[in-house]
Design a protein around this motif. Structure first.
Motif, PDB file in Angstrom:
ATOM      1  N   LEU A   1       1.934  -3.426  55.841  1.00 29.22           N
ATOM      2  CA  LEU A   1       2.865  -4.507  55.514  1.00 29.22           C
ATOM      3  C   LEU A   1       2.764  -5.637  56.541  1.00 29.22           C
ATOM      4  O   LEU A   1       2.625  -6.817  56.187  1.00 29.22           O
ATOM      5  CB  LEU A   1       4.288  -3.953  55.489  1.00 29.22           C
ATOM      6  CG  LEU A   1       5.383  -4.925  55.082  1.00 29.22           C
ATOM      7  CD1 LEU A   1       5.308  -5.190  53.596  1.00 29.22           C
ATOM      8  CD2 LEU A   1       6.752  -4.382  55.452  1.00 29.22           C
ATOM      9  N   VAL A   2       2.816  -5.254  57.827  1.00 28.33           N
ATOM     10  CA  VAL A   2       2.762  -6.275  58.878  1.00 28.33           C
ATOM     11  C   VAL A   2       1.428  -7.009  58.817  1.00 28.33           C
ATOM     12  O   VAL A   2       1.367  -8.243  58.890  1.00 28.33           O
ATOM     13  CB  VAL A   2       2.961  -5.629  60.262  1.00 28.33           C
ATOM     14  CG1 VAL A   2       2.678  -6.624  61.371  1.00 28.33           C
ATOM     15  CG2 VAL A   2       4.371  -5.108  60.396  1.00 28.33           C
ATOM     16  N   TYR A   3       0.365  -6.237  58.631  1.00 28.51           N
ATOM     17  CA  TYR A   3      -0.962  -6.851  58.581  1.00 28.51           C
ATOM     18  C   TYR A   3      -1.062  -7.791  57.382  1.00 28.51           C
ATOM     19  O   TYR A   3      -1.526  -8.925  57.489  1.00 28.51           O
ATOM     20  CB  TYR A   3      -2.007  -5.746  58.492  1.00 28.51           C
ATOM     21  CG  TYR A   3      -3.383  -6.185  58.902  1.00 28.51           C
ATOM     22  CD1 TYR A   3      -3.705  -6.314  60.249  1.00 28.51           C
ATOM     23  CD2 TYR A   3      -4.353  -6.475  57.955  1.00 28.51           C
ATOM     24  CE1 TYR A   3      -4.953  -6.722  60.634  1.00 28.51           C
ATOM     25  CE2 TYR A   3      -5.606  -6.881  58.337  1.00 28.51           C
ATOM     26  CZ  TYR A   3      -5.913  -7.010  59.666  1.00 28.51           C
ATOM     27  OH  TYR A   3      -7.143  -7.424  60.050  1.00 28.51           O
ATOM     28  N   GLY A   4      -0.575  -7.304  56.227  1.00 30.69           N
ATOM     29  CA  GLY A   4      -0.643  -8.123  55.020  1.00 30.69           C
ATOM     30  C   GLY A   4       0.205  -9.379  55.127  1.00 30.69           C
ATOM     31  O   GLY A   4      -0.225 -10.467  54.748  1.00 30.69           O
ATOM     32  N   LEU A   5       1.402  -9.228  55.683  1.00 31.08           N
ATOM     33  CA  LEU A   5       2.302 -10.381  55.767  1.00 31.08           C
ATOM     34  C   LEU A   5       1.788 -11.429  56.739  1.00 31.08           C
ATOM     35  O   LEU A   5       2.090 -12.605  56.597  1.00 31.08           O
ATOM     36  CB  LEU A   5       3.694  -9.929  56.215  1.00 31.08           C
ATOM     37  CG  LEU A   5       4.568  -9.293  55.153  1.00 31.08           C
ATOM     38  CD1 LEU A   5       5.884  -8.838  55.758  1.00 31.08           C
ATOM     39  CD2 LEU A   5       4.844 -10.298  54.043  1.00 31.08           C
ATOM     40  N   SER A   6       1.036 -10.993  57.755  1.00 31.00           N
ATOM     41  CA  SER A   6       0.577 -11.983  58.722  1.00 31.00           C
ATOM     42  C   SER A   6      -0.801 -12.509  58.349  1.00 31.00           C
ATOM     43  O   SER A   6      -1.374 -13.313  59.071  1.00 31.00           O
ATOM     44  CB  SER A   6       0.579 -11.401  60.132  1.00 31.00           C
ATOM     45  OG  SER A   6       0.007 -10.136  60.118  1.00 31.00           O
ATOM     46  N   PHE A   7      -1.319 -12.078  57.191  1.00 29.29           N
ATOM     47  CA  PHE A   7      -2.646 -12.520  56.792  1.00 29.29           C
ATOM     48  C   PHE A   7      -2.547 -13.849  56.062  1.00 29.29           C
ATOM     49  O   PHE A   7      -1.845 -13.990  55.072  1.00 29.29           O
ATOM     50  CB  PHE A   7      -3.297 -11.481  55.884  1.00 29.29           C
ATOM     51  CG  PHE A   7      -4.779 -11.660  55.765  1.00 29.29           C
ATOM     52  CD1 PHE A   7      -5.622 -11.055  56.671  1.00 29.29           C
ATOM     53  CD2 PHE A   7      -5.318 -12.458  54.777  1.00 29.29           C
ATOM     54  CE1 PHE A   7      -6.986 -11.233  56.589  1.00 29.29           C
ATOM     55  CE2 PHE A   7      -6.683 -12.639  54.692  1.00 29.29           C
ATOM     56  CZ  PHE A   7      -7.524 -12.020  55.598  1.00 29.29           C
ATOM     57  N   ARG A   8      -3.208 -14.836  56.587  1.00 27.65           N
ATOM     58  CA  ARG A   8      -3.229 -16.146  55.950  1.00 27.65           C
ATOM     59  C   ARG A   8      -4.426 -16.853  56.549  1.00 27.65           C
ATOM     60  O   ARG A   8      -4.378 -17.319  57.661  1.00 27.65           O
ATOM     61  CB  ARG A   8      -1.940 -16.878  56.287  1.00 27.65           C
ATOM     62  CG  ARG A   8      -1.557 -17.899  55.262  1.00 27.65           C
ATOM     63  CD  ARG A   8      -0.296 -18.609  55.687  1.00 27.65           C
ATOM     64  NE  ARG A   8      -0.112 -19.744  54.828  1.00 27.65           N
ATOM     65  CZ  ARG A   8       0.787 -19.797  53.871  1.00 27.65           C
ATOM     66  NH1 ARG A   8       1.591 -18.799  53.673  1.00 27.65           N
ATOM     67  NH2 ARG A   8       0.902 -20.865  53.134  1.00 27.65           N
ATOM     68  N   ASN A   9      -5.511 -16.888  55.832  1.00 25.82           N
ATOM     69  CA  ASN A   9      -6.790 -17.362  56.385  1.00 25.82           C
ATOM     70  C   ASN A   9      -7.086 -16.626  57.689  1.00 25.82           C
ATOM     71  O   ASN A   9      -7.268 -17.241  58.727  1.00 25.82           O
ATOM     72  CB  ASN A   9      -6.766 -18.865  56.667  1.00 25.82           C
ATOM     73  CG  ASN A   9      -6.375 -19.636  55.434  1.00 25.82           C
ATOM     74  OD1 ASN A   9      -6.726 -19.259  54.328  1.00 25.82           O
ATOM     75  ND2 ASN A   9      -5.629 -20.703  55.633  1.00 25.82           N
TER      76      ASN A   9
END
Lengths: 346, 348
Positions: A146-154
């Protein structure tokens, strides 16, 4: 030609020196773990002679010592060592992989996730035993994703990952607080365990699943040690050196979360051990070799020593997490200052 | 970077912010809404009480449990209004002063600083009077604010939103851990860990609320009066200075107001996080970025949200209650993550 070979010789000598130094550091840390372990077994409310301690460890009945050493001190010390190894190893894996000392599992919410799941399993679902660990591991993995996905942006930026993690952690902490608040049988002992981590009331049969988790996940992590080192140089460089970046990252995340969550399920989230071990080990090892094992040993020393301090050296009895928390908090602030001033690295 | 993000977000907001007429409508709404929540807060609780008893309880009668429960809900409602208003307003001020969309008394560690100061005072110096609590809490809030701002502005680029938020969040985590370390072994400290880690408005009495009123009043006054200064600051330091504003003084005065509000609130409620983050953002969406409107709106909005959270906490887990600090964290943390995601980030 001679200049060339002398350079090579210098490089070889340098490498030998570093290897030797690394071996010395490892053995010193190992001796330290054993020494603190021995002291916690022998010295408590009363002092047990080393001979008696040894006989208890070998399974003999010794009047007076069998209970205090065998029933009280041994399970406590064993659980402390195992939890410390797990926290130290899992913590440094995250810090190295994300190249940021702040990205340790206890700050980005993974420990809170495992803790919340464990509390939920124990208090609400009245579970006990290894199933709690499984619950905690699954939840820890979920939070990590979740944390990894939420902080993923380019791509994942370190700062964003940490802030997202802190946000997730705040939510999970309030879930823990809520479950503890609404627990039918409010017990301070339980609450302490889930708020700061404690090895009070440790039993030897708690140690066995933790040992398996350590061997399995720790083994996976150590087998990826070289790739993890490569990741320290940055993803592109690691790929150029022949590391399969995303596969390595996946394995490391699973293994590190497994370690952290199993330890959390057994002792609660012992504050800041995962966060502190890596940087301390980094200071000792410098650039001589992999941080994984030194950090694990540092974690074990930290938990053992902090528990001993909390039990015997302070007025009143404190759970281990209070001691490590009081140690870790100033260091966290110091680290923020240093990271802001010069940019961060372990 | 701060200026750039502010500009883009402003563009989005100003489109939504309407004329004075829409503002007036929203304002009317925000005056009615707290009244509705006050009504709910007095009538809804863990215990179901009949209308006759509610009326009697409001009148002050305490001769059966239902009436006594209603009588207890009144100061609690009052405290929730005050605390919510103070935190909403303090959040708006902090976002204005730091020009940082992530600023919030909880996230910047100000509330935890106040909490830690009180806990230290109680545990080590035997502090017990209400005024001592309040002064200590305000000192703690101020110390934490200065500390976090200093750390956050070290290094390249000054106090960027993410650096400041990171410094605040980490300081908050560190303080929280120190609070546990100090309170846990001391069973004698009122309320225990729970109330110094997680804020709540339960157990409020007029005796406890009364001493903070003057502090809150001064805090509200300073904060509301600094609206014009905050509008100048929003233009950027250079332009504000060009308009004749003494930038440093403007910042210091506005911050003082916010610190008074946070310290006084934390002294009676414990640290309540994320409220000051959510409310000003929502208010900006409704009425735009003019602080002369934004500040009173944030105060009213904060009061509404805290009351709503408190009522929610009483009904979702009957017969137990959930502290309002837990609810605000559950609502506010996703919001925080959303803002972090929308920030353009450079790695540290």
């Amino acid at each position: 030609m001679t200049a060339h070979s002398s350079t090579i010789n210098a490089v070889i000598a340098n490498r030998r020196g570093r290897t030797r130094r690394y071996a010395v550091v490892l053995s010193v840390l190992l001796v330290l773990v054993v020494a603190v372990f021995a002291v916690t077994l022998a010295v408590g409310q009363s002092v047990t002679p080393p001979g008696d301690v040894l006989r208890v460890l070998l399974g003999e009945e010794v009047a007076g010592a069998s209970f205090s050493v065998g029933q009280l001190r041994l399970p406590r010390a064993v659980l402390s060592i195992l939890a410390g190894l797990c926290f130290g190893l899992g913590g440094v894996a995250f810090q190295v992989m994300l190249r940021n000392p702040l990205a340790s599992p206890d700050i980005i919410g993974i420990t809170s996730g495992a803790g919340a799941a464990a509390v939920f399993a124990i208090v609400v679902l009245s579970m006990s035993g290894p199933i709690v660990s499984v619950f905690a591991i699954v939840a820890g993995l979920g939070v990590a994703l979740l944390v990894y996905g939420l902080s993923f942006r380019n791509g994942v930026a370190g700062t964003r990952l940490i802030l997202v993690g802190i946000g997730v952690s705040a939510m999970l902490q309030s879930v823990i607080a809520y479950i503890l608040q609404s627990a039918p049988a409010w017990s301070l002992q339980e609450a302490m365990r889930w708020l700061t981590g404690s090895v009070n009331g440790a039993k030897l049969d708690q140690a066995l699943p933790l040992l398996f988790a350590l061997l399995f996940f720790g083994g996976v992590l150590l087998s990826r040690s070289r790739d993890l080192e490569a990741l320290r140089l940055g993803d592109d460089m690691a790929a150029a050196l022949g590391t399969r970046v995303s596969r390595t990252r996946m394995l490391v995340i699973v293994a590190a979360v497994g370690l952290i969550a199993s330890a959390t399920a057994a002792t609660g989230p012992i504050a800041f051990v995962a966060f502190l071990s890596g940087p301390i080990a980094g200071r000792i090892v410098r650039n001589d070799g992999s941080l994984l094992i030194p950090s694990a040993l540092t974690g074990a020393v930290l938990v053992l020593a902090a528990d001993y301090v909390g039990q015997h050296l302070l007025p009143g009895r404190y759970p281990v997490g209070v001691v490590t928390g009081a140690l870790g908090a100033p260091y966290l602030i110091y680290l923020i200052i240093r990271v802001n001033r010069i940019g961060g690295s372990l | 970077m701060t200026a750039a993000t502010l500009k883009t977000s402003r563009g989005r907001w100003s489109a939504a912010s309407g004329s004075n007429r829409t503002r007036g409508l929203w304002l009317a709404g925000l005056v009615v809404l707290p009244l509705v929540f006050v009504f709910l807060s007095v009538t809804i609780g863990t215990r179901n009480v009949g209308w006759a008893d509610i009326a009697a309880g409001i009148g002050g009668a305490q001769d059966n449990i239902g009436r006594a429960a209603v009588a207890l809900r009144i100061p609690r409602t009052f405290l929730a209004l005050l605390a919510g208003g103070a935190l909403g307003l303090a959040g708006a001020i902090m976002q204005g002063v730091t020009r940082n969309p992530l600023a919030d008394p909880g996230i910047l560690g100000v509330n935890m600083g106040a909490s830690l100061a009180v806990v230290v005072g109680v545990a080590w110096f035997g502090m017990s009077s209400a005024y001592a609590y309040i002064w200590t809490a305000i000192a703690g809030a101020g110390g934490a604010a200065i500390f976090v701002y200093t750390i956050g502005s070290l290094g390249r680029g000054g106090a960027t939103p993410l650096k400041l938020a990171l410094a605040g969040a980490a300081t908050s985590v560190a303080f929280a851990s120190l609070v546990i370390a100090i309170v846990l072994p001391r069973g004698d400290i009122a309320g225990g860990i729970q109330s110094w880690q997680i804020g709540g408005v339960g157990g409020a009495t007029y005796q406890r609320i009364l001493p903070v009123l003057p502090f809150l009043a001064v805090g509200f006054a300073i904060s509301l009066l600094s609206a014009r200064k905050l509008n100048s600051l929003a233009l950027g330091d250079d332009l504000a200075a060009g308009l004749g504003e003494n930038v440093a003084v403007a910042r210091a005065v506005a911050s003082l107001g916010a610190i008074l509000l946070c310290g006084a609130t934390t002294a009676i409620c414990g640290p309540i996080g994320f409220l000051g983050l959510v409310v000003p953002h929502v208010c900006r969406l409704l009425i735009g970025v003019d602080h002369r409107w934004l500040l009173p709106f944030s105060a009213l909005g904060g009061a509404c949200l805290l009351l709503a959270a408190d009522v929610l906490g009483r009904i979702v887990a009957r017969p137990a209650e959930i502290d309002v600090g837990i609810i605000t964290a559950l609502i506010g943390a996703p919001f925080f993550i959303w803002i972090v995601r929308n920030q353009r980030v450079r790695d540290l």
